[in-house]
Motif scaffolding. Structure first.
Motif, mmCIF file in Angstrom:
data_model
loop_
_atom_site.group_PDB
_atom_site.id
_atom_site.type_symbol
_atom_site.label_atom_id
_atom_site.label_comp_id
_atom_site.label_asym_id
_atom_site.label_seq_id
_atom_site.Cartn_x
_atom_site.Cartn_y
_atom_site.Cartn_z
ATOM 1 N N VAL A 1 5.166 3.120 -4.567
ATOM 2 C CA VAL A 1 4.603 1.908 -5.127
ATOM 3 C C VAL A 1 5.509 1.318 -6.187
ATOM 4 O O VAL A 1 5.889 1.984 -7.148
ATOM 5 C CB VAL A 1 3.223 2.197 -5.756
ATOM 6 C CG1 VAL A 1 2.640 0.924 -6.346
ATOM 7 C CG2 VAL A 1 2.294 2.751 -4.719
ATOM 8 N N LEU B 1 -3.980 -2.107 -4.820
ATOM 9 C CA LEU B 1 -3.726 -0.760 -4.306
ATOM 10 C C LEU B 1 -4.996 -0.046 -3.860
ATOM 11 O O LEU B 1 -4.935 1.041 -3.299
ATOM 12 C CB LEU B 1 -3.027 0.081 -5.383
ATOM 13 C CG LEU B 1 -1.673 -0.464 -5.863
ATOM 14 C CD1 LEU B 1 -1.127 0.413 -6.980
ATOM 15 C CD2 LEU B 1 -0.696 -0.541 -4.712
ATOM 16 N N GLU C 1 -2.550 7.026 -8.350
ATOM 17 C CA GLU C 1 -1.376 6.169 -8.526
ATOM 18 C C GLU C 1 -1.745 4.838 -9.182
ATOM 19 O O GLU C 1 -0.972 4.272 -9.947
ATOM 20 C CB GLU C 1 -0.697 5.916 -7.180
ATOM 21 C CG GLU C 1 0.260 7.015 -6.761
ATOM 22 C CD GLU C 1 1.402 7.194 -7.744
ATOM 23 O OE1 GLU C 1 2.077 6.196 -8.072
ATOM 24 O OE2 GLU C 1 1.602 8.319 -8.195
ATOM 25 N N GLN D 1 -5.968 0.777 0.424
ATOM 26 C CA GLN D 1 -5.574 1.908 1.261
ATOM 27 C C GLN D 1 -6.509 3.092 1.104
ATOM 28 O O GLN D 1 -6.813 3.786 2.075
ATOM 29 C CB GLN D 1 -4.126 2.313 0.946
ATOM 30 C CG GLN D 1 -3.531 3.310 1.920
ATOM 31 C CD GLN D 1 -3.206 2.692 3.275
ATOM 32 O OE1 GLN D 1 -3.511 1.526 3.529
ATOM 33 N NE2 GLN D 1 -2.591 3.460 4.133
ATOM 34 N N SER D 2 -6.991 3.329 -0.107
ATOM 35 C CA SER D 2 -7.936 4.428 -0.299
ATOM 36 C C SER D 2 -9.258 4.136 0.377
ATOM 37 O O SER D 2 -9.867 5.014 1.000
ATOM 38 C CB SER D 2 -8.145 4.684 -1.791
ATOM 39 O OG SER D 2 -7.012 5.299 -2.350
ATOM 40 N N ASN E 1 -3.743 7.907 -3.871
ATOM 41 C CA ASN E 1 -3.530 6.488 -4.117
ATOM 42 C C ASN E 1 -4.322 6.004 -5.328
ATOM 43 O O ASN E 1 -3.845 5.157 -6.091
ATOM 44 C CB ASN E 1 -3.934 5.670 -2.891
ATOM 45 C CG ASN E 1 -3.070 5.980 -1.687
ATOM 46 O OD1 ASN E 1 -1.990 6.536 -1.809
ATOM 47 N ND2 ASN E 1 -3.564 5.628 -0.517
ATOM 48 N N MET F 1 0.802 -1.214 0.000
ATOM 49 C CA MET F 1 0.000 0.000 0.000
ATOM 50 C C MET F 1 0.838 1.269 0.000
ATOM 51 O O MET F 1 1.965 1.303 0.453
ATOM 52 C CB MET F 1 -0.908 0.033 1.235
ATOM 53 C CG MET F 1 -1.856 -1.136 1.321
ATOM 54 S SD MET F 1 -2.757 -1.054 2.876
ATOM 55 C CE MET F 1 -3.625 -2.605 2.820
ATOM 56 N N LEU F 2 0.194 2.327 -0.467
ATOM 57 C CA LEU F 2 0.739 3.671 -0.301
ATOM 58 C C LEU F 2 0.372 4.136 1.094
ATOM 59 O O LEU F 2 -0.794 4.220 1.437
ATOM 60 C CB LEU F 2 0.092 4.626 -1.311
ATOM 61 C CG LEU F 2 0.628 4.580 -2.739
ATOM 62 C CD1 LEU F 2 -0.331 5.331 -3.630
ATOM 63 C CD2 LEU F 2 1.990 5.194 -2.804
ATOM 64 N N THR F 3 1.347 4.475 1.904
ATOM 65 C CA THR F 3 1.017 4.864 3.271
ATOM 66 C C THR F 3 1.591 6.204 3.676
ATOM 67 O O THR F 3 1.260 6.724 4.723
ATOM 68 C CB THR F 3 1.529 3.806 4.256
ATOM 69 O OG1 THR F 3 2.928 3.619 4.064
ATOM 70 C CG2 THR F 3 0.816 2.481 4.030
ATOM 71 N N GLY G 1 -3.884 10.876 0.856
ATOM 72 C CA GLY G 1 -3.919 9.432 0.683
ATOM 73 C C GLY G 1 -4.992 8.928 -0.245
ATOM 74 O O GLY G 1 -4.714 8.267 -1.236
#
Length: 566
Positions: free
Chosen positions: A34, A43, A107, A46-47, A104, A17-19, A100
């Motif tokens: 990422v 992915l 992304e 996380q959103s 995300n 995940m993007l954190t 975030g």
């Protein structure tokens, strides 16, 4: 305020995940998080997590302000409503969209775009779901803020654009409509060989048919926000949405909601009401009690006065011999000034009784009034049995859809029988809250008696009868009650409809401070960006002020954003 943030999804994708959080638009262009080898469908978690894991918002926005502004709750005896109409530390969802949630999702698109051409086609459905999530999150951030960067908000990494311009709501609503329609078209196009996020997608596990319905119902909701500003365009959207095949929820099982997968979510910390204890408001509780609303025990807790306790107080000489009052639901007046009215002060005081019981001197602290049902928001509340308790967060419910259609039918915008839509909505709402109560394992929870719904709908005060205005008021009262678990949505619904209202069927209490009637806030202060983008921010405020309803000051919380037309 306690900074505790627990997450329990049961999805082992944390490493993908993007954190990282970013405070400024410049940061979005730095330190990519990422790997291009990460499956794009993974992915999305996380959103979605960012949409529901909102303990900070609950502590400040909801407990401290929105639940009290909307008179679901009142500062409990022994606490203070100081600063109730000067909100601070609020509006974090706006920042979360850029840090975030939206970042995300963008992304995800970038990761897919860098795949080999032969691979890209398998991500059509996943990207359509991401688009729906992005529209919902952007709208939610904008709803009480107004203008915001959207069309070029996430171009820092791709185009080195660190000063995105602010789009007006008048511009964004048509964009969101276009994006939602495109997502629906993609999901209904029968694409083959599609990657699926499975359980990494926490709302529907990638079920595209349910996502079509969620997107289409969201179209109707956004169109209704615009009815005062652009009635013809809004009506056209609603008409088009009603014609989408399999485009509406058919039951609570299809609605857009989150149910926690394990027991670590929504426990204590910021989820708790310990530092912002709330009691029931009198008008709200009395309306529900007098009309035998089956949701009463899910919204509010009984007070402390059990028969056994009262008997012990009588035996201990604190109370005279008395006939026990079976009613255990009582609320407080919502207006802050009522705390200093002599006739009311007794109910705002914490009750402590000293008595001799079984030969011992004891002091008992009792709640005369009912608390807001804490366990619905914090699974550690009530010191109850936590085994298997699960937290529920509605996003867009079947009941809300029914109430929207009922209103639209009364207004003559769609066909269908308003009473049928309305009755379906009331039944769906009651059953949904029954599910929430059971999932949360509310202490001493009494399961729903199906006959109670029939009796409730047969009540003259509830049944959809009367003039057009009365019917619209009844519909919007029920929609408002249904949004109890989403107070930011209840706030928006109240602004749109003006219901509950002072002197109405569900009376809204005038709020007074130091003898002056106070206007309930209607928006947040648009957050300031870094210095580099303050010119665009200032231009956005100046532009919103041209409606004459936004207010002259940046922090005029009683001002109105574009859709919230008088």
């Amino acid at each position: 305020m306690k900074n505790v943030n627990k997450w329990g999804l049961g999805v082992a994708v944390a490493g993908m995940m993007l954190t990282a959080c970013t405070k400024n638009f410049e940061d979005i262009n730095k330190n990519p998080q990422v790997s291009q080898d990460v499956p794009p469908e993974m992915l999305i978690t996380q959103s979605e997590k960012g949409i529901v894991d909102r303990d900070f918002d609950w502590f400040y926005d909801a407990y401290t302000y929105q639940l009290q502004w909307m008179q679901f709750g009142v500062a409990a005896p022994g606490s203070s409503p100081t600063g109730l109409f000067s909100p601070t530390n609020t509006n974090d969802f706006y920042n979360a969209f850029y840090k975030g949630i939206g970042r995300n999702l963008v992304e995800m698109e970038a990761v897919v775009a860098k795949k080999a051409e032969a691979e890209r086609g398998q991500y059509g459905n996943v990207l359509a779901i991401a688009k729906i999530l992005k529209v919902y999150s952007a709208w939610r951030a904008s709803d009480a803020n107004g203008s915001m960067p959207y069309t070029n908000a996430f171009q820092s990494r791709s185009d080195a654009n660190f000063t995105p311009t602010y789009d007006t709501q008048e511009k964004m609503f048509p964009i969101w409509e276009t994006e939602l329609k495109a997502a629906i078209t993609t999901l209904q196009s029968g694409l083959t060989g599609q990657a699926s996020p499975g359980n990494a997608e926490i709302f529907y596990s990638g079920d595209i048919n349910k996502w079509v319905k969620a997107a289409n119902v969201l179209r109707i909701k956004l169109a209704m926000r615009q009815l005062k500003r652009t009635p013809d365009k809004a009506t056209a959207i609603i008409t088009d949405a009603m014609a989408v095949k399999n485009g509406l929820f058919e039951s609570n099982a299809e609605e857009w909601k989150f149910i926690s997968a394990d027991q670590s979510f929504a426990r204590a910390g910021n989820w708790a009401m310990d530092n912002n204890p709330l009691s029931a408001s009198k008008n709200m509780l009395d309306y529900m009690y007098d009309n035998s609303d089956p949701r009463l025990g899910i919204f509010y807790e009984k007070n402390s006065y059990t028969k056994e306790l009262v008997d012990s107080l009588v035996k201990g000489g604190v109370f005279p011999s008395m006939q026990y009052n079976e009613r255990r639901y009582f609320g407080l007046p919502a207006s802050p000034d009522r705390r200093s009215v002599k006739a009311d002060t007794v109910i705002f005081n914490v009750k402590r009784y000293k008595m001799t019981f079984n030969g011992k001197d004891v002091t008992r602290t009792l709640d005369t009034v009912s608390a807001v049902q804490r366990r619905l928001f914090d699974l550690d509340a009530e010191n109850g049995n936590n085994n298997g308790a699960r937290y529920t967060q509605p996003i867009l419910s079947y009941a809300e859809q029914c109430f929207m259609l009922a209103e639209l039918a009364v207004r003559g915008i769609i066909s269908g029988t308003a009473a049928t839509y309305y009755n379906n909505g009331v039944e769906a709402s009651i059953k949904a809250y029954d599910d929430m109560g059971r999932e949360a394992k509310i202490r001493d929870y009494a399961p729903l008696d199906a006959a109670a719904i029939t009796k409730y709908l047969a009540n003259d005060a509830i049944a959809l009868t009367g003039s057009t205005d009365v019917q619209l008021e009844k519909i919007n009262i029920q929609n408002f009650l249904n949004l109890f678990k989403s107070p930011w949505e209840a706030w928006g619904a109240w602004k749109r409809s003006g219901i509950p209202k002072v002197g109405g069927i569900l009376p809204f209490e005038p709020m007074q401070v130091a003898g002056q009637t106070v206007v309930i806030p209607r928006r947040w202060a648009l957050p300031q960006p870094t210095i580099a983008n303050q010119a665009n921010w200032r231009n956005a405020i100046t532009e919103m002020q041209q409606t004459g309803e936004y207010g002259n000051a940046d922090n005029d919380f009683t001002g109105r954003v574009w859709w919230d037309k008088k």
